[in-house]
Design a protein around this motif. Structure first.
Motif, short mmCIF file in Angstrom:
data_model
loop_
_atom_site.label_atom_id
_atom_site.label_comp_id
_atom_site.label_asym_id
_atom_site.label_seq_id
_atom_site.Cartn_x
_atom_site.Cartn_y
_atom_site.Cartn_z
N PRO A 147 16.49 4.55 12.84
CA PRO A 147 15.03 4.51 12.85
C PRO A 147 14.43 5.86 12.46
CG PRO A 147 15.85 4.80 15.07
CD PRO A 147 17.06 4.65 14.19
N ARG A 180 11.27 -8.21 13.31
CA ARG A 180 10.45 -7.49 14.32
C ARG A 180 10.46 -8.35 15.56
NH1 ARG A 180 5.24 -8.44 15.90
NH2 ARG A 180 4.11 -6.69 16.88
N ASN A 181 11.00 -7.80 16.65
CA ASN A 181 11.27 -8.60 17.84
C ASN A 181 12.15 -9.78 17.42
OD1 ASN A 181 9.80 -6.82 19.46
ND2 ASN A 181 7.88 -7.91 19.09
N ASP A 220 2.76 -2.28 18.46
CA ASP A 220 4.14 -2.05 18.05
C ASP A 220 4.82 -0.94 18.83
OD1 ASP A 220 4.41 -4.03 16.03
OD2 ASP A 220 3.15 -2.83 14.70
N ASP A 222 5.73 -1.14 21.72
CA ASP A 222 6.77 -1.81 22.51
C ASP A 222 7.64 -2.73 21.67
OD1 ASP A 222 5.77 -0.63 24.90
OD2 ASP A 222 4.19 -2.16 24.98
N SER A 223 7.46 -2.74 20.34
CA SER A 223 8.23 -3.64 19.46
C SER A 223 9.62 -3.09 19.20
CB SER A 223 7.49 -3.85 18.13
OG SER A 223 6.25 -4.48 18.33
N HIS A 224 10.55 -4.00 18.93
CA HIS A 224 11.91 -3.62 18.56
C HIS A 224 12.24 -4.21 17.19
CE1 HIS A 224 12.05 -2.98 22.93
NE2 HIS A 224 12.99 -2.08 22.65
N PHE A 226 15.26 -4.77 14.08
CA PHE A 226 16.69 -4.80 13.81
C PHE A 226 16.92 -5.48 12.46
CE2 PHE A 226 15.81 -8.72 16.05
CZ PHE A 226 16.57 -9.69 15.39
N LYS A 243 21.92 -3.10 16.24
CA LYS A 243 21.27 -2.84 17.53
C LYS A 243 19.75 -2.81 17.34
CE LYS A 243 21.33 2.20 17.12
NZ LYS A 243 21.78 3.48 17.72
N ARG A 244 19.02 -2.98 18.45
CA ARG A 244 17.56 -2.93 18.41
C ARG A 244 17.09 -1.48 18.50
NH1 ARG A 244 19.76 -7.90 18.18
NH2 ARG A 244 18.25 -9.58 18.63
N VAL A 245 16.05 -1.16 17.72
CA VAL A 245 15.49 0.19 17.76
C VAL A 245 13.98 0.09 17.95
CG1 VAL A 245 17.31 1.21 16.35
CG2 VAL A 245 15.25 0.29 15.25
N ASN A 246 13.46 1.13 18.59
CA ASN A 246 12.02 1.24 18.79
C ASN A 246 11.54 2.53 18.14
OD1 ASN A 246 9.83 2.55 20.98
ND2 ASN A 246 9.43 0.43 20.35
#
Length: 642
Positions: A147, A180-181, A220, A222-224, A226, A243-246
């Protein structure tokens, strides 16, 4: 090798010139059509004749450069071989039996994705071949997502870079999609833009890089995000997610919030109060504090935290915090407020103040009040014991027990840490009063015994307590304790005769008296007991003397019998053996008392030895002791003890 195979085919043709022209040949190829790189593949070439064939030749080919075929292996019913001048020579095996040939490729490479040909030569039956297309797959590595660390602002006009995603060593080429999410992100002008870069290494494996550009909003934060890699495997299509990133989203402050961080609950005077102010912008904007009464006077604070030490009721009021709008579009300040209430409890005021003098029998009303911002509770106590609830205390028909220190405590039930105390000293004035109910006490004690007499009196002014003794002269005061309105004294006295002890308590108002009358008990039997004790001692001495004399007499008698001891008086007689009679022995002992003057006597002609004489004397002494004991009784120890 190729020439050898051609000669072999020619020989077979000449040998089977008699083959029936009507025979038919069919070829079919089956096997692993899709395999992983570095795995192995097995291709089967199945053929059949309408009639039994006595000679068959099978050859394996692949397409080479410019479409030219290259033979890689061959076989007949007798021998099998590989062409050594190809890159398959070390990676293939040929096996089979009548009606089927099997080509096995080990350590499959990406270049093996091509068509393989199986050519069957049945001589007179003709030549037939089959085709088999092999597909090779390479598993890609897990996707790596990175990110943006610097943050993305919602005020940017165009989509901003969010993250990059990369996968490598895949075959065929994998694809990358963004989420996104849990929502798929597709290309959208001004909102979503994806840039993809594809490369291939020397082995033919693909590397795919993808960059997501997205126009963020405040939500956004609080959005993740991937990425998902889509790749192919034998007989299926699979996916793998990163993996999820913020990402850090920058947005302006639109409101601020103020709250008291400490203390918890109600605030009282003396507390340290911490008020925090925080805006909803990111990054946070600078914060300033002020009071509503003086909005232009900035209070000293540590950015978001305002600390007020040892607050008083004067610190109550409305506090403001202001977020400087440097990051907002219109550069307007955002203001928040907080109402602080400091509760208080003034010192207790007691009426009457300090001390109050009462006469015995009087009544008194005392009050205890304290000014407070909250509802209070008052409790009166004396000597640590609660005696009354409420701020009013009524004392009626005062006695000396009414006197003392009265304490009142004022508390706030809703704020336990806040309390105050007050007190009043009550003095009850009156004539002395002895604590004991009995004014006259009579007792009997033995002569010589020490007795303790106590006298305790109360009164105000404090009484003067004195002792007056008539009788026994030996006495003294051993204890005296005095308080504001009481005296306690203890006197010890040795009883020698009948005694009257008087305790007098006096002050300027009156007097009170207590009388002790002591009757003495004389000690009897002491002289007789002492006489009996002396007689016992004399008897023991006499017995010991008699034993010594008996021993001495025995020795003298023995010497006399042997003729070695003459006997005479005052040196007048001459001691000779011829004149001395061996039976004449005379012994005498003198004492102070007549009855004990002659203790041992030997008489010539009595025919009694000295030992018998001693026994007789002992019996006489025992009879004398018995007669003395009967005539003079001895006092017991209990009677003699004072």
């Amino acid at each position: 090798m190729m020439r050898k195979g051609t000669l072999l085919l020619l020989a077979l043709s000449l040998f089977h010139v008699s083959w029936e022209v009507g025979a038919e040949l069919s070829v079919k190829m089956v096997g692993d059509t899709e395999v992983y790189k570095a795995d192995f593949a097995e291709i089967r070439c199945q053929y059949s004749f309408s009639e039994n064939a006595s000679m068959v030749m099978v050859q394996w080919f692949v397409n080479g450069p410019q479409g030219k075929r290259i033979r890689i292996a061959y076989s007949d019913l007798i021998t099998r071989g590989k062409d050594e001048n190809t890159n398959y020579a070390s990676r293939i095996r040929v096996a089979g039996d009548s009606g089927e040939e099997i080509l096995t490729i080990v350590n499959v490479e990406l270049s093996d994705e091509r068509e393989f040909f199986c050519q069957v030569d049945g001589l007179a039956a003709g030549i037939e071949e089959g085709r088999f297309h092999l597909k090779v797959f390479g598993l890609p590595e897990l996707p790596v997502i990175e990110p943006v660390h610097s943050g993305v602002s919602v005020t940017d006009d165009s989509p901003s870079k969010i993250a990059t995603c990369e996968t490598s060593k895949g075959f065929p080429q994998p694809n990358i999609t963004w989420y996104r999410n849990h929502s798929l992100l597709s290309h959208k002008n001004g909102q979503v833009h994806v840039i993809t870069l594809v490369s291939k290494d020397s082995t033919g494996l693909f590397t795919v890089q993808s960059e997501l550009q997205y126009k963020v909003t405040k939500e956004d934060k609080d959005s993740h995000f991937f990425c998902e890699v889509i790749y192919y495997v034998p007989g299926a299509v699979r996916t793998v997610q990163s993996k999820r990133v913020n990402v850090t989203v920058h947005y302006p402050t639109t409101k601020v919030e103020m709250w008291r961080e400490s203390p918890q609950g109600l605030v009282k005077e003396g507390d340290t109060v911490e008020i925090r102010c925080r805006g909803d912008g990111n990054p946070p904007s600078p914060i300033t504090f002020s009071r509503e009464q003086h909005p232009d006077e900035e209070l000293e604070a540590d950015n978001e935290l305002l600390v007020l030490k040892e607050v008083t009721r004067g610190d109550s009021g409305n506090y403001l915090c202001r977020s400087l709008g440097l990051d907002s579009l219109d550069y307007e300040d955002v203001v928040g407020d907080f109402q602080l209430t400091v509760h208080y409890l003034d010192p207790a005021v007691v009426v009457p103040k300090d001390s109050e003098v009462m006469q015995k029998g009087e009544n008194l009303t005392a009050t205890c009040n304290a000014l407070s911002s909250l509802e209070t509770k008052t409790v009166w106590s004396k000597n640590g014991v609660e005696i009354k609830k409420g701020n009013v205390l009524h004392l009626q028909d005062a006695t000396f027990d009414t006197a003392g220190h009265y304490h009142c405590e004022v508390t706030i039930p809703s704020l336990p840490g806040l309390h105050t105390r007050g007190s009043v000293h009550i003095i009850v004035q009156g004539t002395p009063q002895l604590r004991d109910v009995k004014k006259e006490v009579s007792m009997s004690e033995k002569v010589g015994k020490w007795v303790n007499l106590t006298c305790e009196a109360r009164g105000y002014p404090r009484p003067i307590v004195t002792w007056s003794i008539s009788g026994s002269p030996d006495w003294q005061e051993i204890v005296r304790k005095e308080t504001e309105d009481s005296v306690q004294t203890v006197m010890t006295l040795k009883v020698s005769r009948d005694t009257v002890a008087t305790c007098n308590a006096t002050n300027k108002i009156g007097v009170d008296t207590k009388i002790y009358t002591i009757s003495s008990i004389p000690i009897i039997g002491t002289t007789l007991r002492n006489t009996a004790v002396d007689n016992r001692v004399i008897i023991v001495v006499i017995l010991l003397s008699i034993l010594l004399l008996a021993l001495l007499g025995s020795i003298l008698y023995f010497l006399y019998k042997k003729g070695k001891l003459p006997c005479g008086r005052s040196g007048e007689q001459e001691i000779t053996k011829e004149k001395t009679n061996k039976d004449d022995i005379f012994m005498e002992m003198k004492a102070d008392k007549p009855e004990n003057s002659e203790l041992l006597k030997g008489v010539n002609g009595d025919n009694k030895p000295p030992g018998d004489q001693v026994a007789l004397e002992l019996e006489t002494l025992k009879e004398q002791q018995s007669s003395v004991s009967e005539s003079s009784p001895i006092a017991t120890e209990e009677e003699l003890t004072p």
